[in-house]
Design an enzyme around this catalytic site. Structure first.
Site, mmCIF file in Angstrom:
data_model
loop_
_atom_site.group_PDB
_atom_site.id
_atom_site.type_symbol
_atom_site.label_atom_id
_atom_site.label_comp_id
_atom_site.label_asym_id
_atom_site.label_seq_id
_atom_site.Cartn_x
_atom_site.Cartn_y
_atom_site.Cartn_z
ATOM 1 N N LYS A 1 0.850 -1.199 0.000
ATOM 2 C CA LYS A 1 0.000 0.000 0.000
ATOM 3 C C LYS A 1 0.878 1.238 0.000
ATOM 4 O O LYS A 1 1.878 1.289 0.726
ATOM 5 C CB LYS A 1 -0.915 -0.009 1.232
ATOM 6 C CG LYS A 1 -1.776 1.248 1.366
ATOM 7 C CD LYS A 1 -2.914 1.054 2.364
ATOM 8 C CE LYS A 1 -2.524 1.118 3.804
ATOM 9 N NZ LYS A 1 -1.915 2.386 4.246
ATOM 10 N N GLU B 1 0.648 5.723 -0.157
ATOM 11 C CA GLU B 1 -0.226 6.866 0.098
ATOM 12 C C GLU B 1 -0.096 7.902 -1.013
ATOM 13 O O GLU B 1 1.008 8.146 -1.510
ATOM 14 C CB GLU B 1 0.146 7.521 1.441
ATOM 15 C CG GLU B 1 -0.053 6.593 2.628
ATOM 16 C CD GLU B 1 0.281 7.258 3.962
ATOM 17 O OE1 GLU B 1 0.583 8.475 3.989
ATOM 18 O OE2 GLU B 1 0.225 6.553 4.977
ATOM 19 N N GLU C 1 -9.206 7.298 4.260
ATOM 20 C CA GLU C 1 -9.041 7.585 5.690
ATOM 21 C C GLU C 1 -9.546 8.981 6.036
ATOM 22 O O GLU C 1 -9.146 9.975 5.401
ATOM 23 C CB GLU C 1 -7.554 7.441 6.076
ATOM 24 C CG GLU C 1 -7.322 7.720 7.556
ATOM 25 C CD GLU C 1 -5.958 7.286 8.074
ATOM 26 O OE1 GLU C 1 -5.179 6.661 7.316
ATOM 27 O OE2 GLU C 1 -5.676 7.582 9.260
HETATM 28 O O1 KIV Z 1 -0.631 2.282 8.849
HETATM 29 C C1 KIV Z 1 -1.817 1.968 9.033
HETATM 30 O O2 KIV Z 1 -2.200 1.371 10.043
HETATM 31 C C2 KIV Z 1 -2.776 2.341 7.999
HETATM 32 C C3 KIV Z 1 -4.234 2.180 8.322
HETATM 33 C C4 KIV Z 1 -4.673 3.257 9.235
HETATM 34 C C5 KIV Z 1 -5.054 2.125 7.096
HETATM 35 O O3 KIV Z 1 -2.399 2.766 6.949
#
Ligand code: KIV
Length: 283
Positions: free
Chosen positions: A133, A135, A202
């Site tokens: 993931k 951002e 988020e």
């Molecule tokens: O780092 C994390 O825990 C996250 C979640 C809040 C989605 O990215």
């Protein structure tokens, strides 16, 4: 649960080596149409991962939130790729059914698509992650495209993006004015078009999250984004009462922190009072 038992709600996709139906990326995409909602939780070690897996969680995220929850940093910014790898490997060992998603930490994908691919490959090969993931929106669309072409499944993350905490001036609600909302929707569409497997939304207004969810064919996973996303994600420590922080968007399902502290107080007391160990504990 034995290896042969299936979790309710599991989508038959890939039969793991021990007969467990593993959650796969195509299965998650299907859940947008068929339900049930996708359930994601963070975990940072093998024990937590095993508990989440047994409980039927679909996706375990090794979030860079580990910076605050486990490592004692103030933000996610200092978290390194080596730290992410260390915790991702530990979580891998605890999972049988759930999909393992790992955050790419700040600095590991911003410099260039090449560097992003190089670092993501490490999370997949050395960490055992099945997807990563990152951002951000428009500036990272090309990176997502290149990573996808390199067979690296990427999940996007829009709205409050904690790695940009200094730019955002704190952990604030995002997408509140029409221009910011329009940008989040456009970013979500662009990430989908580039090949993202899903998008974490988020801390944005519920109505905006619902609009983004309806506009995409890939799943949205919300945290502080209302009930209409295709799934929800929560931070382990917030869910079970291990964190000091309280959020409007979180629910504490247990007070494990208090229980642990009480257990340790009892242990301290019993050792001092010479009530533990007793003769029954002697070998
Ligand atoms: O780092 C994390 O825990 C996250 C979640 C809040 C989605 O990215």
């Amino acid at each position: 649960m034995t290896d042969e038992e299936q979790m309710p709600g599991a989508q038959p996709e890939t039969r793991g080596t021990r007969g467990v139906e593993r959650v796969t990326i195509p299965a998650l995409k299907l859940r947008k149409q068929t339900g049930p909602k996708i359930v994601m939780v963070t975990a940072y070690d093998c024990v937590a991962a095993r508990l989440a897996d047994r409980a039927g969680v679909d996706v375990v995220l090794v979030g860079d939130s580990l910076g605050q929850t486990v490592l004692g940093y103030d933000t996610t910014v200092p978290v390194t790729l080596e730290e992410m790898l260390h915790h991702t490997r530990a979580v891998r060992r605890g999972l049988r059914r759930a999909l393992l998603l790992a955050d790419m930490p700040f600095g590991s994908y911003q410099v260039s698509p090449e560097e992003a691919i190089h670092n993501a490959v490490r999370l997949l090969k050395e960490g055992g992650a099945q997807a990563v993931k990152i951002e951000g929106g428009q500036p990272f669309v090309e990176t997502v495209r290149r990573m996808t072409e390199a067979s690296i499944p990427v999940m996007g993350h829009l709205g409050l993006t904690p790695q940009s905490v200094h730019m955002l001036g704190g952990h604030r609600v995002q997408g509140q004015d029409p221009e910011a909302a329009r940008r989040i929707l456009a970013d979500a569409r662009a990430l989908e078009e580039a090949g993202a497997i899903g998008i974490v939304l988020e801390t944005i207004p519920a109505a905006l999250a619902a609009e983004v969810t309806a506009a995409l064919s890939i799943p949205t996973i919300g945290i502080g984004a209302g009930p209409d996303c295709d799934g929800q994600v929560q931070v382990w420590h917030d869910l079970i009462g291990l964190s000091q922080r309280t959020f409007r968007h979180a629910r504490r399902y247990a007070e494990v922190g208090t229980q642990i502290e009480n257990a340790l107080r009892a242990y301290v007391e019993e050792v001092r009072q010479m009530q533990f160990p007793t003769r029954e504990h002697s070998l």
